[in-house]
Design an enzyme around this catalytic site. Structure first.
Site, short mmCIF file in Angstrom:
data_model
loop_
_atom_site.label_atom_id
_atom_site.label_comp_id
_atom_site.label_asym_id
_atom_site.label_seq_id
_atom_site.Cartn_x
_atom_site.Cartn_y
_atom_site.Cartn_z
N ARG A 125 0.84 -1.20 0.00
CA ARG A 125 0.00 0.00 0.00
C ARG A 125 0.88 1.26 0.00
O ARG A 125 0.47 2.29 -0.51
CB ARG A 125 -0.90 -0.06 1.23
CG ARG A 125 -1.02 1.20 2.03
CD ARG A 125 -2.04 1.07 3.10
NE ARG A 125 -3.25 1.77 2.73
CZ ARG A 125 -4.40 1.63 3.35
NH1 ARG A 125 -4.55 0.78 4.32
NH2 ARG A 125 -5.44 2.34 2.99
N ASP A 179 -9.19 2.83 2.22
CA ASP A 179 -9.42 1.39 2.20
C ASP A 179 -10.56 1.12 1.23
O ASP A 179 -11.33 2.02 0.89
CB ASP A 179 -9.81 0.91 3.60
CG ASP A 179 -8.60 0.83 4.52
OD1 ASP A 179 -7.47 0.88 3.98
OD2 ASP A 179 -8.77 0.74 5.74
N GLU A 180 -10.69 -0.14 0.85
CA GLU A 180 -11.72 -0.48 -0.13
C GLU A 180 -13.11 -0.18 0.40
O GLU A 180 -14.04 0.11 -0.35
CB GLU A 180 -11.60 -1.96 -0.47
CG GLU A 180 -11.69 -2.78 0.81
CD GLU A 180 -11.32 -4.23 0.64
OE1 GLU A 180 -11.12 -4.63 -0.50
OE2 GLU A 180 -11.25 -4.93 1.66
N ASP A 181 -13.27 -0.26 1.72
CA ASP A 181 -14.61 -0.11 2.28
C ASP A 181 -14.81 1.26 2.93
O ASP A 181 -15.72 1.46 3.70
CB ASP A 181 -14.89 -1.23 3.29
CG ASP A 181 -13.76 -1.34 4.31
OD1 ASP A 181 -12.75 -0.61 4.16
OD2 ASP A 181 -13.88 -2.15 5.24
N ASP A 238 -0.86 1.04 9.16
CA ASP A 238 -1.24 2.44 9.41
C ASP A 238 -0.57 2.98 10.67
O ASP A 238 -0.18 4.14 10.73
CB ASP A 238 -2.76 2.57 9.48
CG ASP A 238 -3.40 1.45 10.27
OD1 ASP A 238 -2.65 0.60 10.84
OD2 ASP A 238 -4.63 1.41 10.34
N ARG A 272 -2.49 -5.20 17.28
CA ARG A 272 -2.12 -3.79 17.18
C ARG A 272 -1.37 -3.33 18.44
O ARG A 272 -0.47 -2.50 18.36
CB ARG A 272 -3.35 -2.93 16.90
CG ARG A 272 -3.83 -3.13 15.46
CD ARG A 272 -5.16 -2.49 15.18
NE ARG A 272 -5.11 -1.10 14.76
CZ ARG A 272 -4.80 -0.68 13.55
NH1 ARG A 272 -4.45 -1.53 12.62
NH2 ARG A 272 -4.83 0.60 13.24
#
Lengths: 721, 719
Positions: free
Chosen positions: A524, A540-542, A629, A676
């Site tokens: 990315r 993002d795709e969504d 991210d 995370r």
């Protein structure tokens, strides 16, 4: 009586007159010499403007060149030249082999540790910094630069760290090749009484990265002068500078301070012995002690007792933090620990060390951060520092902090800076300019492989002039339906084949689809060449964002091009129970990350992410398919030392979060969150600290949710959640 | 002088008591003395005018009038230059000493002609026009002194610019004859063409002891870093040809080679490049049909086609500067003058003035070995960088190459910077062309710092006589947790502030400063009482701001300590009809100013406003009793290049009863005056520094559906 008086008066008047003439006559030439405003009309005309038909200077050396070239080709000439310049006259041209570097890139090989060889902690830190850097290669065949595993830091024969028989050990190295393309680190050389700069073995054609190096022994553009650092100097991260805010007026309690040893005799003793002349116990406090070494009593002089008493009255730390200037006189060797201490403490170093080649002098403009004095003019130093304008002090002080954090705060930074300097020499035309080295965020964060043009980076718009900002940001932005979009890049990171062309929605801007080669998270942030605008909107795709929201975020980003500007904000905190960093996505009063699922940032960060970060972190991200991210936020905050910027109220930005979609998302995975947390702590340990910074504000449109007619508002849609 | 002065001062006191007769005496006497004074005055000028006429003849004086010195064969020869010389070893800094102007003093030896015992001069050309120009320029500069005892640097009048014309041994002997030579200490020699056949040394071959060498064509092996100065080889075409500056941009050719004496191997390499890349390259050589001489220097040919030199250089983006017998090439100067980016192929060459000039911004340096890859390397450079380099190249020529004066004074300035490093010219001063200097911003608060919360802020309230309102403001502000101190600036000279007992009780120190004059600039005076970095400027009638709003404003200021962070936002607009700027106080989508009726800012700006405000703005503001806030916005935006930050939606500040817009703002004359201010300030600043933004700062959870008590700043008013 009257007549007498009259005569007296006449006489005195006459005398006066005579005096006038006399004085006037005498004073004439003197006056003429002193006032020189219009020199061309005076007797002492300095340089007559000769109007003769003079010979002209003829710089065309054509005949010379032709004759010169007649016998030997310039190449042969060059070879003959370079073979003559060896040893103390080594230069990159004569003692360095560029071919390996051009073939394989700038790779550094570290010799494997030899059995039975002890390596000091500092040298171990240097070696592991290299091994952890992106320059490291384990294959000597690939290497452009070689670093010994033999500890060469301390070459003082009296020191316990001194490695014996280095000469034979080095000669026996299979790849030594007379030291060609080798880099030797050294902190101390020589010993009492003369402290020569000889390392005690033949370094051949190797380069030196040496502390306390003198301009005499320093081979310009070949050696690197490094700072003297202590055993305790941290390997990574390192403490930040002590400056918390810019105080105005910039004067502190003391003007100039020093506290250190005094050598009564021998090399380097002159300056410190003379310091007491300048000491005034008020704002210039220069303290010396004779108490060092075993038999100091034997050598002590008349001032010792008085000096020692005065010395004990002051606390070094207190002085360091409360002084505008700090004296850094030479010790036995040219460099001293005082230099880095003062730099970190934002106490402007006043360097008194004639002939010392200052650390990284090849790239750092030290006049911006220090006052370089002359040992011969010690008595003038107080006047000199007092004459420095407060504005200049303000800027000197800020520069000390910048330099400390950019190049000196850890062993890793010192080592990387050394390597980057050598890399710049190899790159030559594509290397960093002085501006990039000497302004925030510094050379380690400004990679010349990305571009040698400063305007391509997000950091230098102001320094280069206003014209740049406008041009750069709007360069490829055309008015289309989404007014600021110039192209859309889809990264297809799925194992399924690409959808057929006709299934893609029609748009008025070019849509470019790239199939990720490895289909991993980090792709990315690969710096695709197809990205030509400075601003990148990462989605993002969504992600669901309205065009108004995108427009507004973009206008905000234009004001903060070096930061991440976006919607989904997250925060970190220190979990004192578990003694580790925590990650939270809860609504809180502050945030320290803006996720790249809906954020603008400069395309340079793509390059930095891909090329600056170590493979260990990137592969961790790829394996987890998570945390990319967070890593980006760590990186940007480490560079800018500033928090990201959240825009508007919007918090939910994904279909899945709004419960409108049943599709499985990586965000729905329960492990996701735990991962995370782990990421956070891994990243923090690599960065050597927590670079993230909290912010308590977000940016909204000026009339956001104001009770005025919606028609007056430019970004109306943003208010509909 | 002093005697007569005494007498004169007594004279008038005596006169009234004397008789007329005596008075006449005294008057005559007095006039005699006066006459004497006048005469002395005359003499002050007389010799001068005589001398200045002599000067004129001097000006016309020929170099042949200079005394001829014959050098005995046995006269001493200085040692060869010492390669280990540095400023701290071979330069006597005591001669320069401390100097409040931080400027070195330079002495030039008077012209002498030197010849050997047989009368053969030491130089075939003698003083050249260029060296004459150089010395004249130095003697006209501020560096010059004619007092040899006060000089820090000595420049011999022996011309060694071109080694070709020199007799080495005799020149060296002549140098050693100079009265202050003293092993060459503090002596500076200018040389542009060093070395000679067959090996072409890269530094002047004349033995010169410890003298500094300003040389053209140093290599890394002969250049004593930090001691010698690398200078350009001056091109006489600079004076002969005027090339107008061209706008940076693409040119007809990509690469141009114009040198005539290129080694055949290199020329073959260039030919090969030309074959590969065709029209993009132009490869020029000397014209075979033209006779030698000055004319041939101005022409170049390619396959019989004749081009004007140096004009043709302007037609190419890049121009090749290859080494010849010497590393330094005069072509470099021509190329820079043409605004063509030099591609320098001269291994180990120390670029001119590389101590201070950043050549990476103006040139491309390629190793000679990589000549064949030149095209690919240059193609990889982004267009914008090329344009920047073109501009930079021309600027380097303008400032440092264009004349012998430029070369000479730059050299002296570099030495000056070494002796007074704390007063040295900065990188920006050396390297930024005027257009960048003008438009670039170097914020004085450039370090990214978020100051700690703890020191808090000082509220500075400017008041005249609205005591009741003032007390209300004080009471409100005192509730803000981070308030450290309250400073009331009492601007009313006719009335004393209320007694101490009447003031509201607040938990922080409250100081009242009485001013001498009712001036608006008093609000921005850097009072010693302000001990914090953050200053909250607030009017005595701003009563609507809540404690949460103020505390939040302080938090935002901490994130942007170099900006104005305030509540009332305003905008400037370009009025197309009137062709000038207009002030806008309507509620718009944009903000370019925040008013200092309620704003946080760094105390540094108080100093700037008080001591560094450009032009007459400060007086103008005080005279008009208006626009101090606009002036502050201009000042901050101009020096930081950044927009202010409006915090919170708050738009009404004064009284709750008021309607949408404050009464004062409705006032038409007020608006006209404010617009005038903007136009006035823009003209004084010479530009419009204000930046327009479309955002404001709100707390992260502002307007969120979230329990109010969990919000840090719940009480953020709506308007």
């Amino acid at each position: 009586m009257q007549a007498k008086k009259r005569y007296l008066i006449v006489l005195s008047a006459g005398a006066c007159l005579a005096l006038l003439f006399c004085l006037g006559g005498v004073r004439l030439p003197a006056a003429g010499r002193r006032s020189r405003h219009d020199r061309s009309r005076r007797s002492d005309q300095p340089w007559p403007h000769y109007s003769d038909p003079l010979h002209r200077f003829q710089p065309w050396d054509r005949e010379d060149t032709e004759e010169f070239n007649l016998h030997t080709s310039p190449r042969q000439k060059k070879e003959a030249n370079t073979s003559a310049y060896r040893g103390r006259r080594c230069r990159m041209d004569s003692c360095f082999d560029f071919s390996a570097c051009h073939r394989n890139g700038f790779k550094v090989y570290v010799y494997p540790p030899q059995k039975g060889e002890k390596i000091s902690e500092s040298y171990q830190n240097i070696l592991s910094s290299i091994e952890g850097s992106r320059f490291y290669t384990a294959d000597p065949g690939q290497a452009c630069l070689f670093v010994l595993s033999l500890d060469t830091l301390d070459r003082d024969q009296l020191s316990p760290q001194y490695v014996h028989n280095l000469k034979t050990k080095v000669q026996n190295l299979p790849l030594w090749n007379d030291g060609r393309n080798h880099l030797i680190f050294n902190l101390y050389s020589g010993t009492w009484p003369d402290y020569t700069e000889d390392l005690g073995f033949d370094i051949g054609q190797a380069m030196l990265a040496k502390a306390s190096i003198s301009a005499d022994n320093f081979r310009p553009n070949f050696d690197v002068s490094i700072p003297l650092f202590s055993k305790e100097h941290p390997r990574t991260g390192g403490e930040r500078g002590f400056l918390k805010y810019n105080s105005i007026p910039p004067f502190r309690k003391y003007m100039l301070v020093f506290k250190g040893k005094r050598y009564l005799t021998g090399i380097g003793s002159d300056t410190r012995n003379a310091l007491y002349h300048v000491h005034n116990a008020e704002d210039v406090v220069l303290l010396t002690t004779c108490k060092h070494g075993k038999d100091w009593q034997k050598h002590k002089d008349a001032r010792c007792d008085k000096d020692n008493a005065e010395y004990d009255k002051y606390d070094y730390k207190e002085m360091l933090h409360n002084s505008t200037f700090c004296l850094v006189p030479r010790g036995r060797r040219l460099g001293s620990f005082r230099f880095l201490e003062a730099l970190q403490a934002a106490c402007v170093p006043v360097v008194l060390s004639n002939g010392w080649e200052l650390p990284f002098s090849e790239i750092i403009d030290w006049n911006r951060a220090t006052v370089i004095g002359d040992e011969r003019l010690l008595l003038q130093i107080p006047t000199t520092v007092r004459s420095i304008h407060p504005d200049k002090i303000l800027s000197l002080r800020q520069q000390t902090q910048f330099l400390w954090e950019a190049y000196f705060s850890s062993v890793e930074k010192i080592v990387l800076t050394t390597l980057e300097i050598i890399q710049d020499r190899v790159l030559e035309h594509g290397s960093r300019s002085s501006l990039m080295w000497n302004s925030h965020p510094g050379g380690l964060f400004a990679l010349p492989q990305y571009s040698a043009y400063q305007g391509d980076f997000p950091f230098y718009y102001a320094t280069l002039g206003e014209g740049h900002t406008g041009n750069d940001l709007q360069r490829s932005i055309k008015p289309v339906s989404l007014p600021f979009f110039s192209q859309i890049l889809v990264l297809w990171n799925c194992d399924k084949p690409l959808p057929a062309k006709q299934r893609w929605p029609a748009t008025s801007v070019p849509v470019i689809v790239i199939e990720g080669e490895n289909k991993v998270m980090s792709s990315r942030f690969v710096p695709y060449e197809t990205i030509v605008t400075d601003a990148v909107l990462s989605l993002d795709e969504d992600t669901v964002l309205s065009t108004t929201e995108v427009d507004f975020a973009f206008t905000v980003w234009q004001s903060f091009p070096e930061r991440i500007v976006g919607y989904p904000a997250r925060s970190h905190f220190w979990d004192s129970n578990k003694e580790r960093w925590g990650y939270t996505s809860k609504w809180t009063n502050d945030y320290s990350m803006v996720l790249t699922g809906a954020a603008f940032f400069h395309r340079y960060y793509h390059h930095l992410y891909t090329n600056y970060l170590p493979t260990t972190l990137k592969s961790m991200v790829d394996q987890l398919a998570n945390c990319e991210d967070i890593l980006m936020n760590f990186l940007v905050s480490a560079v800018t030392k500033l928090p990201p910027i959240k825009v508007t109220q919007k918090k939910q930005y994904k279909e899945t979060m709004m419960g409108q979609s049943s599709r499985a998302s990586r965000w729905a995975d329960p492990d996701h969150f735990a991962q995370r947390q782990t990421c956070m702590n891994k990243f923090a340990s690599w960065f050597g600290g927590m670079p993230l910074i909290h912010s308590q504000m977000r940016l909204d449109p000026v009339l956001f949710k104001d009770q005025v007619s919606i028609l007056r508002k430019k970004y109306r849609d943003i208010e509909r959640l | 002088m002093c005697a007569s002065g005494k007498y004169n001062s007594r004279g008038p006191a005596l006169i009234p008591r004397m008789k007329i007769k005596h008075r006449i005496y005294y008057i005559t006497l007095f006039s005699v003395v006066l006459l004497g004074l006048v005469a002395t005055g005359m003499f002050q000028f007389w010799p001068h005018s005589i001398e200045s006429t002599a000067d004129w003849t001097l000006d016309k004086r020929s170099i042949h009038d200079a005394p001829l010195i014959r050098l005995p064969v046995s006269s001493p020869i200085p040692e060869r230059g010492d390669l280990s010389c540095r400023m701290h070893t071979c330069f006597d800094v005591y001669r320069c000493g401390y100097n409040p102007k931080n400027r070195i003093k330079v002495y030039i030896y008077p012209l002498q002609r030197f010849a050997d015992e047989l009368g053969v001069p030491i130089s075939s050309t003698g003083l050249s026009r260029e060296y004459n120009d150089l010395l004249s320029a130095i003697s006209d500069s501020d560096f010059y002194t004619d007092d040899v005892t006060r000089a820090c640097l000595f420049i011999p009048s022996i011309d060694v610019l071109n080694q070709n014309s020199l007799r080495i041994r005799e020149t060296a002997q002549a140098l050693a004859m100079l009265p202050r030579w003293d092993k060459g200490m503090n002596h500076l020699l200018f040389n542009m063409l060093p070395g000679g056949p067959p090996d072409y040394n890269t530094a002047l071959d004349v033995p010169r002891d410890r003298a500094l060498l300003a040389g053209g064509g140093f290599s890394t092996w002969t250049y004593r870093q930090g001691y010698d100065i690398s200078i350009p080889v001056y091109s006489p075409l600079s004076a002969d040809v005027e090339l107008p500056e061209r706008q940076p941009g693409p040119r007809r050719y990509f690469i141009l080679s114009s040198q005539t004496a290129i080694h055949r191997e290199y020329r073959a390499e260039l030919e090969r490049l030309k074959e590969e890349n065709g029209e993009a390259l132009l490869l020029l050589d000397k014209c075979s049909n033209l006779s030698q001489g000055a004319a041939s220097a101005r022409k170049r040919c390619y396959k019989g086609q004749v081009y004007d030199y140096p004009q043709i250089l302007q037609e190419s983006s890049f121009c090749v500067v290859l080494r010849g017998a010497r590393l330094g090439q005069a072509t470099l100067s021509d190329v820079l003058q043409a605004g063509c980016v030099p591609v320098i192929l001269a291994d180990s060459y120390i670029l001119p003035f590389s101590e201070v000039l950043d050549w990476k911004r103006a040139s491309v340096v390629i190793p000679e070995e990589k000549l064949s890859e030149m095209y690919t390397i240059l193609k990889s450079i982004p267009h914008r960088q090329v344009e920047e380099m073109q501009r930079q190249a021309r600027w380097f020529w303008d400032a440092y190459f264009s004349s012998m004066k430029a070369v000479g004074l730059t050299t002296l300035q570099i030495i000056n910077d070494r002796i007074y490093p704390y007063a040295a010219r900065t990188y920006e001063q050396w390297n930024n062309p005027p257009v960048v200097k003008w438009s670039s911003v170097n914020s004085p608060l450039f370090l990214p710092l978020i100051p700690p919360r703890a020191p808090g802020f000082t509220a500075v309230v400017l008041t005249y006589d609205r005591v009741e309102s003032l007390f209300r403001v004080i009471t409100e502000i005192s509730k803000v947790p981070s308030l450290a101190k309250l400073l009331v600036v009492w601007n009313n000279q006719n009335k004393s502030p209320p007694e101490e007992s009447l003031w509201p009780k607040v938990s922080v120190p409250l100081k009242v400063v009485r001013t001498k004059e009712n001036k608006l600039s008093n609000r921005f005076f850097p009072y010693d009482e302000i001990e914090t970095e953050a200053v909250l400027a607030i009017d005595d009638d701003i009563i609507m701001l809540t404690s949460d709003e103020l505390q939040f404003g302080y938090e935002v200021w901490r994130e942007f300590p170099d900006r104005l962070v305030g509540y009332p936002g305003r905008l400037h607009l370009w009025d197309h009809e009137m062709g000038k700027w207009k002030y806008e106080s309507e509620w718009t989508n944009e903000v370019s100013m925040v008013l200092t009726g309620a704003a946080f800012y760094h105390k540094y700006f108080n100093y700037l406003y008080t001591y560094k405000m450009p032009g007459d703005i400060k007086n103008w503001v005080d005279a008009h009793m208006n626009c101090e806030d606009i002036a502050m916005n201009f000042l901050v935006a101009n020096i930081t290049g950044k927009a202010p930050i409006k915090v919170t939606p708050r738009k009404k500040f004064k009284c709750p009863e008021c309607t949408a817009i404050d009464g004062l703002s409705l006032d038409q004359t007020h608006m006209v005056e404010r617009s005038e201010c903007i136009n006035k300030f823009a003209s004084v600043f010479g530009t419009m520094p204000l930046k327009v933004v479309e955002h404001r700062a709100d707390p992260v959870l502002y307007k969120d559906d979230f329990p109010e008590k969990l919000k840090s700043f719940p009480n953020i008013g709506s308007l």
